[in-house]
Design a protein around this motif. Structure first.
Motif, short mmCIF file in Angstrom:
data_model
loop_
_atom_site.label_atom_id
_atom_site.label_comp_id
_atom_site.label_asym_id
_atom_site.label_seq_id
_atom_site.Cartn_x
_atom_site.Cartn_y
_atom_site.Cartn_z
N ARG A 252 47.91 30.94 49.62
CA ARG A 252 46.44 31.03 50.00
C ARG A 252 46.32 32.73 49.73
N THR A 253 47.08 33.69 49.84
CA THR A 253 46.94 35.02 50.05
C THR A 253 47.31 35.70 49.00
N SER A 254 47.97 34.95 47.75
CA SER A 254 48.35 35.49 46.63
C SER A 254 47.17 36.10 45.90
N PRO A 255 47.42 37.51 45.38
CA PRO A 255 46.18 37.97 44.72
C PRO A 255 45.91 37.31 43.40
N SER A 256 46.75 36.73 42.83
CA SER A 256 46.76 35.76 41.56
C SER A 256 46.30 34.47 41.59
N ARG A 299 52.96 22.61 41.71
CA ARG A 299 52.43 23.29 40.51
C ARG A 299 51.04 22.83 40.13
N HIS A 300 50.67 21.86 40.34
CA HIS A 300 49.30 21.09 40.12
C HIS A 300 48.32 21.50 41.25
N ARG A 301 48.71 21.83 42.31
CA ARG A 301 47.83 22.08 43.59
C ARG A 301 47.30 23.54 43.56
N VAL A 302 47.72 24.20 42.68
CA VAL A 302 47.32 25.89 42.74
C VAL A 302 46.47 26.00 41.46
N GLN A 303 45.56 27.04 41.91
CA GLN A 303 44.69 27.56 40.75
C GLN A 303 44.79 28.83 40.62
N LEU A 304 44.92 29.27 39.48
CA LEU A 304 44.98 30.75 39.26
C LEU A 304 43.37 31.50 38.99
N ARG A 305 43.64 32.73 39.20
CA ARG A 305 42.34 33.36 39.04
C ARG A 305 42.34 33.53 37.54
N PRO A 306 41.09 33.76 36.91
CA PRO A 306 40.88 33.70 35.49
C PRO A 306 41.64 34.76 34.90
N GLU A 307 41.77 36.04 35.63
CA GLU A 307 42.08 37.41 35.00
C GLU A 307 43.79 37.10 34.77
N ALA A 308 44.36 36.32 35.86
CA ALA A 308 45.69 36.15 35.81
C ALA A 308 46.22 35.29 34.76
N GLU A 309 45.32 34.29 34.42
CA GLU A 309 45.40 33.44 33.26
C GLU A 309 45.52 34.09 31.96
N GLU A 311 46.19 37.08 31.60
CA GLU A 311 47.49 38.10 31.33
C GLU A 311 48.79 37.13 31.24
N GLY A 312 48.49 35.68 31.13
CA GLY A 312 49.68 34.81 30.90
C GLY A 312 50.55 34.42 32.19
#
Length: 330
Positions: A252-256, A299-309, A311-312
């Protein structure tokens, strides 16, 4: 010796017998499916934890065959639904129809009233129909016309989906993704494995004839319920519980990360770790069991920020990084 004392004495022996039965299930599935041992283990863990499974992979990697083979190795009722763009919610759950002979309306049960529901290519149907399974997956019942109808026990949804970048697919709603205990990714086989697949086909293997391949039922609902109860009784220390929570809070606190793991995700990881520990012959969970189940459960419960996506960055990479950073209880 009292009956209670005898039961206590025989509990380890009975657990070993049940584990052997599940090993036989694995062997039966292996008669039809080659090179997907991790996915078979994941499905067995889901059975023990009474959870649902999402299988993702490109077409042709035996997702459907895997579920059909597991169903054939279990003495349980199984139904299959091919999800298409024109499938309606009532085609899954059932609907009220008018009986001309009786002159009255009656409920006609849909395919969801079964023990194992194979939801094939679930992401080829729009979210409205996908969501028809929400109540069934969470509450194990279906409500139609104001009446709630319980589903059989056990009830497990094994859904297959193609990667979302494929044409004609819809991303599953977050609420439905969260109802799946595990997301298992089936990759293309290694060279030797693919040669073995071709060898079997050259020898006459027909994936539509599992009985002809020798797959037979080796576990019934009664023994599965025993195994589920035995797995649920696996112990867990306060330190390991805190470890699970610390891992979830780190997502929950990961910047990505835009959306981290919810409390439902922590309980899912606990149940899966218990099932894996029991299947491995342990009486209590260790941090290793938690780490082993973390990727398929989260793995299916975490959503990444657009900028992280952009960046691959992948969810699996983020979760592995979190595991390496969170302190492990000794």
């Amino acid at each position: 010796m009292t009956d209670i004392a005898a039961d206590t004495l025989n509990a380890p022996t009975r657990a070993a017998e049940l584990r052997q039965s599940l090993a036989q299930v694995r062997a039966e599935v292996g008669k039809a499916v080659v090179g997907q041992d991790a996915a078979v283990t994941g499905l067995i863990i889901a059975l023990l934890a009474r959870g649902h499974v999402l299988l993702e992979g490109v077409p042709g990697v035996a997702k459907t065959l895997l579920v059909r083979s597991l169903s054939a190795a279990l003495d349980l009722q199984t139904r299959r639904v091919q999800f298409t763009p024109d499938l309606m919610p009532g085609d899954v759950t059932g609907s009220i129809v008018y009986d001309v002979k009786a002159g009255d309306f009656e409920f006609r049960a849909g395919p969801v009233f079964t023990n194992i529901l194979l939801a094939d290519e679930i992401n080829r149907t729009p979210p409205k129909t996908q969501s028809a399974l929400l109540e069934a997956m969470e509450e194990r019942q279906v409500s139609v016309d104001g009446i709630s109808r319980p589903l059989p026990e056990p009830f497990i949804v094994a859904a297959t989906q193609n990667p979302v970048e494929y044409e004609g697919t819809y991303s599953l709603p977050e609420a439905q993704l969260d109802r799946f205990l595990l997301k298992l990714v089936l990759d293309l086989p290694e060279r030797d494995t693919e040669i073995e697949v071709l060898r079997r086909h050259a020898a006459g293997f027909d994936p539509r004839d599992l009985a002809g391949a020798g797959v037979r039922p080796v576990l019934d609902a009664g023994r599965l319920a025993e195994a589920q109860a035995s797995a649920a009784s696996v112990g867990v220390s306060a330190d390991v519980l805190a470890y699970v929570v610390d891992l979830a809070r780190a997502t929950r606190t990961s910047p990505s990360v835009k959306l981290g793991v919810s409390p439902r995700g922590t309980t899912a990881l606990l149940a899966s770790a218990k099932a894996w520990a029991w299947l491995s012959g342990y009486d209590s969970i260790t941090p290793d069991h938690v780490q082993a189940m973390l990727l398929p459960v989260w793995r299916h419960r975490v959503q990444l920020r657009p900028e992280a996506e952009l960046e691959g960055v992948s969810v699996d990479a983020i979760l592995r990084s979190i595991v390496s950073q969170v302190q492990v209880p000794i």
